[in-house]
Design a protein around this motif. Structure first.
Motif, PDB file in Angstrom:
ATOM      1  N   ALA A   1      -4.774   8.948  -2.431  1.00 40.90           N
ATOM      2  CA  ALA A   1      -3.393   8.802  -1.963  1.00 40.90           C
ATOM      3  C   ALA A   1      -2.954  10.025  -1.164  1.00 40.90           C
ATOM      4  O   ALA A   1      -2.225   9.905  -0.169  1.00 40.90           O
ATOM      5  CB  ALA A   1      -2.456   8.572  -3.155  1.00 40.90           C
TER       6      ALA A   1
ATOM      7  N   TRP B   1      -5.244   9.432  -7.090  1.00 44.81           N
ATOM      8  CA  TRP B   1      -4.228  10.278  -6.460  1.00 44.81           C
ATOM      9  C   TRP B   1      -4.821  11.141  -5.351  1.00 44.81           C
ATOM     10  O   TRP B   1      -4.130  11.473  -4.373  1.00 44.81           O
ATOM     11  CB  TRP B   1      -3.423  11.081  -7.472  1.00 44.81           C
TER      12      TRP B   1
ATOM     13  N   GLN C   1      -4.540   9.686   2.256  1.00 46.94           N
ATOM     14  CA  GLN C   1      -3.824   8.671   3.040  1.00 46.94           C
ATOM     15  C   GLN C   1      -2.477   9.200   3.522  1.00 46.94           C
ATOM     16  O   GLN C   1      -2.087   8.984   4.682  1.00 46.94           O
ATOM     17  CB  GLN C   1      -3.608   7.417   2.196  1.00 46.94           C
ATOM     18  N   ALA C   2      -1.751   9.881   2.649  1.00 44.13           N
ATOM     19  CA  ALA C   2      -0.435  10.398   3.014  1.00 44.13           C
ATOM     20  C   ALA C   2      -0.555  11.398   4.164  1.00 44.13           C
ATOM     21  O   ALA C   2       0.255  11.386   5.104  1.00 44.13           O
ATOM     22  CB  ALA C   2       0.228  11.049   1.796  1.00 44.13           C
TER      23      ALA C   2
ATOM     24  N   ARG D   1       0.832  -1.198   0.000  1.00 44.87           N
ATOM     25  CA  ARG D   1       0.000   0.000   0.000  1.00 44.87           C
ATOM     26  C   ARG D   1       0.872   1.257   0.000  1.00 44.87           C
ATOM     27  O   ARG D   1       0.580   2.229  -0.697  1.00 44.87           O
ATOM     28  CB  ARG D   1      -0.939  -0.018   1.204  1.00 44.87           C
ATOM     29  N   ARG D   2       1.936   1.233   0.787  1.00 44.27           N
ATOM     30  CA  ARG D   2       2.842   2.386   0.823  1.00 44.27           C
ATOM     31  C   ARG D   2       3.525   2.573  -0.531  1.00 44.27           C
ATOM     32  O   ARG D   2       3.625   3.709  -1.039  1.00 44.27           O
ATOM     33  CB  ARG D   2       3.896   2.184   1.915  1.00 44.27           C
TER      34      ARG D   2
ATOM     35  N   ARG E   1       1.022   3.997  -2.985  1.00 44.85           N
ATOM     36  CA  ARG E   1       0.732   5.402  -2.687  1.00 44.85           C
ATOM     37  C   ARG E   1       1.857   6.297  -3.196  1.00 44.85           C
ATOM     38  O   ARG E   1       1.616   7.333  -3.833  1.00 44.85           O
ATOM     39  CB  ARG E   1       0.545   5.568  -1.179  1.00 44.85           C
TER      40      ARG E   1
END
Length: 751
Positions: free
Chosen positions: A467, A464, A470-471, A414-415, A418
């Motif tokens: 993402a 994106w 999430q970031a 997942r990382r 991302r």
């Protein structure tokens, strides 16, 4: 003109006298894959697949090479305005059963629209029961061709379901040439105007709630079909159909339409239907699994199912009927394909392509594309056109349950995904930056042109944006700030996009949490831009003031200048022109000292607009001329899109000032050339303004007939593209008002 691959392939198959089934048997490729190629759903099939088919057709070498060349299509769709939510599934060729439901639906859809309400059908039921398939089949049988039909996947089960504005923007994009709708009110007005011309059938698939649907119902000259797992009880005056699993006879019939007779018996088909709970999704997956292996039978599948069944308790009880079929199809693939399938659950967008899937699996793109074809043949993945794919919600749940068995590995994947997505977003955004270029050595995907970059940013927007969210949640603030800075110039090419709210408000919060004063100044400025483009002027003023305060704590003239630029813009929108001119002068001082020519160009144009608004026509003209001189001097160092937008707008505004001052010669001389430039660049705002000022100049010189022609073109362009800053000026000129009575627009001439 060369025929598309699918058309050419189908012609060869028919010339060879082969049915889909016969070619499937000869090549070892499933008839569904062949059908997808012929219908253009799979526009760029993998070389291995196509080679097997061409060999089976016995085509000469030169024709095989020509066909393989056609298949080497770009993986990004050519239409940069495409949204993945607008990619409708293809109609199934083996729709089976539900005669009573289809009759009731057909009767309902045949009702005429009234002034009070349009026919609205809500199809609800559990996942995998066939809601979307029935909706599309019903409209097809009712005679709505693709020219009068629009489809939007509302992404109800995803982390970023479409907003009401997203829904209307997608419908408007499919039914008109209009793209840049900034607010929900504007979108509703435009949707009513479009549907007043002709009746449109709309499928709103996978609705999460009533709020997504209600704005679409503001137009009455429509037929609206909504699918949802929920009943959407808050919608009134609708006809509801609740789908249940097929009855047993229908299930057996569906299996018989997919599995060749040599691979099944009636008793085994009945047993398979029972094992699948008569659920259409499970039936299709199981039947396609058998049909894809000509030497296997339904009995073989049932025996394996009994021996290997290992229910995933992570699935809810009502979904377990699908699990055995999914488990066997999954188990039939090799380890690499299984890894890819599990990885697809990490993708947040509604659809994906091979590049995104490869990034999720950390695999080779071409190999991933071949494995996606394999998973499609097995019914685990759906082809959605434009070389894109989708997981059914239940299949996604199944894949997610599998991936959770190794949570540490999944977290690493997942990382990595991302970071790949956000690196790719930066690479794409840098195509539109005036003073930065993409670094070929940077991670992520790279693009060959600005158009490719634009297309990726738009179609992968949900990915994106998710993402970015999430970031930020994981404290990766520097990454969030870098993405926002890479995309802020691109944002001006499509300001009416809800995702900018996610990006720029998140980046402003990231800057406040862990950034420097410079970061706060930059990203509060972006937040101010967002609010300005959305008509939220008071909030824009607040953010612009915060940007100025942060910038003043630095020694960075560039950022102090841009912060003052946004503050001047906000004051201008609130009609405080004294404050606007004061801040614009401050911005010019800082940006000049910083040597930021792009910034000084924008401030000059802004000051000219303010001067025009306050009646200083001579001062406004001087500033516009300065802008044009700066552009000419910098033409080799500024991206062409910025030169064009700023240049076209500035010349049209200079013509406007001079027309107001009774000097039409400039407009008569220059506007024809501006019209050519704006037409070639598909820049409707500049085109409408140029026709308007040419009409005004012609009117001033007594050529009323020619003036009327250009005024009508300006009106048609402004109306079609919802140019709200131009329409009032056209109306005033038409009604006989003097051009000097038209207020100026204090909006900058470029991004």
């Amino acid at each position: 003109m060369t025929d598309p691959l699918g058309v050419r392939f189908r012609r060869h198959r028919l010339t060879a006298g082969l049915t889909l089934e016969a070619l499937a048997h000869a090549s070892g490729i499933s008839d569904r894959t062949i059908s997808n190629i012929e219908r253009g759903i799979s526009a760029a099939p993998q070389r291995r697949t196509l080679t097997a088919l061409l060999d089976a057709l016995g085509l000469p070498e030169h024709e095989q090479q020509a066909m393989l060349s056609l298949a080497r299509a770009p993986r990004i769709a050519a239409d940069g305005l495409l949204r993945s939510a607008m990619l409708a599934p293809a109609l199934v060729t083996d729709f089976t059963g539900r005669p009573d439901v289809m009759r009731a639906v057909a009767e309902f859809l045949g009702r005429p629209a009234t002034d009070l309400a349009a026919p609205i059908l809500v199809i609800c039921g559990p996942a995998g029961v066939g809601k979307t398939t029935l909706a599309l089949e019903a409209l097809s049988r009712h005679g709505y061709d693709t020219g009068k039909r629009a489809f939007v996947d509302l992404n109800g089960m995803h982390s970023l379901p479409l907003s009401p504005l997203d829904v209307l923007q997608s419908l408007i994009a499919q039914t008109s040439e209009i793209r840049d709708i900034a607010t929900l009110d504007e979108a509703i007005t435009e949707w009513r105007r479009i549907t007043a011309r002709e009746r449109i059938a709309v499928v709103l698939d996978n609705a999460a709630n009533e709020e997504q649907v209600r704005p679409v119902l503001a137009a009455t000259n429509t037929v609206v079909v909504v699918t949802s797992r929920r009943s959407l009880a808050g919608l009134v005056n609708v006809h509801r159909v609740t789908l249940e699993p097929l009855d047993r006879a229908e299930s057996v019939q569906l299996i018989g339409r997919i599995v060749p007779a040599s691979q099944r018996t009636d008793a085994d088909a009945d047993a398979l239907a029972s094992a699948c709970g008569d659920l259409p999704l499970a039936l299709r997956i199981a039947a396609n699994r058998v049909a894809a292996q000509p030497r296997s039978t339904v009995r073989d599948f049932l025996d394996t199912m009994t021996a290997r069944r290992d229910p995933l308790r992570a699935l809810v009880a009502g979904d377990l009927a699908v699990e055995p079929a999914l488990t066997l199809s999954y188990g039939h693939t090799d380890a690499a394909s299984q890894h890819l399938f599990r990885s697809l659950a990490l993708i947040d967008g509604a659809t994906f392509d091979a590049d995104l899937a490869a990034a999720a699996a950390s695999a080779d793109v071409d190999e991933t594309a071949e494995r996606l074809d394999e998973l499609t043949d097995l019914g685990l993945v759906e082809a959605r056109g434009g070389n894109r794919y989708q997981l059914h919600d239940l299949v996604r749940l199944f894949a997610a349950a599998l991936s959770r068995r190794d949570e540490p590995a999944t977290a690493r994947q997942r990382r990595a995904l991302r970071h790949w997505v956000l690196a790719t977003a930066q690479n794409a955004g840098l195509w539109f930056e005036p003073d930065r270029e993409p670094d070929p050595a940077a991670p992520g995907r790279h693009f060959d042109s600005a158009e490719q970059a634009r297309t990726w940013l738009r179609i992968e927007g949900p990915q994106w944006a998710s993402a970015v969210t999430q970031a930020f949640a994981l404290g990766e603030d520097r990454l969030v700030l870098d993405v926002a800075e890479a995309l802020h110039w691109f944002s001006d090419t499509w300001p009416a996009w809800d995702l900018w709210r996610i990006l720029f408000l998140t980046s402003a919060d990231a800057a406040e949490r862990s950034g420097t004063d410079r970061d706060v100044a930059v990203h509060r400025g972006y937040a101010a831009w967002l609010h300005l483009t959305q008509g939220e002027f008071d909030v824009a003023l607040r953010d612009a003031r915060r940007a100025v305060a942060a910038a003043d704590r630095t020694d960075d003239d560039k950022e102090r200048g841009w912060a003052s630029f946004y503050l001047a813009w906000a004051h201008g929108r609130l009609l405080d022109h004294d404050a606007a001119l004061r801040e614009a002068s401050r911005a010019m001082e800082h940006l000049t000292r910083a040597g930021d020519e792009e910034g000084t160009t924008q401030v000059l144009a802004m000051i000219a607009n303010f001067l025009m608004h306050t009646g200083d026509l001579a001062g406004a003209a001087r500033h516009y001329e300065d802008v044009l001189r700066l552009l000419e001097r910098r033409s080799g160092s500024v991206p062409p899109n910025l030169v064009l937008v700023t240049g076209v707008n500035t010349r049209a505004l200079l013509a406007k000032v001079l027309n107001r001052d009774g000097q039409p010669a400039y407009a008569l001389e220059t506007m024809p050339g501006v019209i050519e430039e704006a037409t070639a660049a598909q820049f409707p705002d500049g085109l409408a303004r140029a026709h308007l000022e040419l009409a005004h100049a012609l009117h001033l010189t007594g050529r009323s007939g020619d003036a009327g022609v250009h005024l009508e073109i300006a009106d048609r362009t402004a109306t079609e593209h919802r140019l709200l800053g131009v329409i009032p000026e056209i109306e005033k000129l038409r009604s006989g008002w003097s051009g000097s009575d038209v207020p100026g627009d204090p909006t900058p001439t470029g991004p």
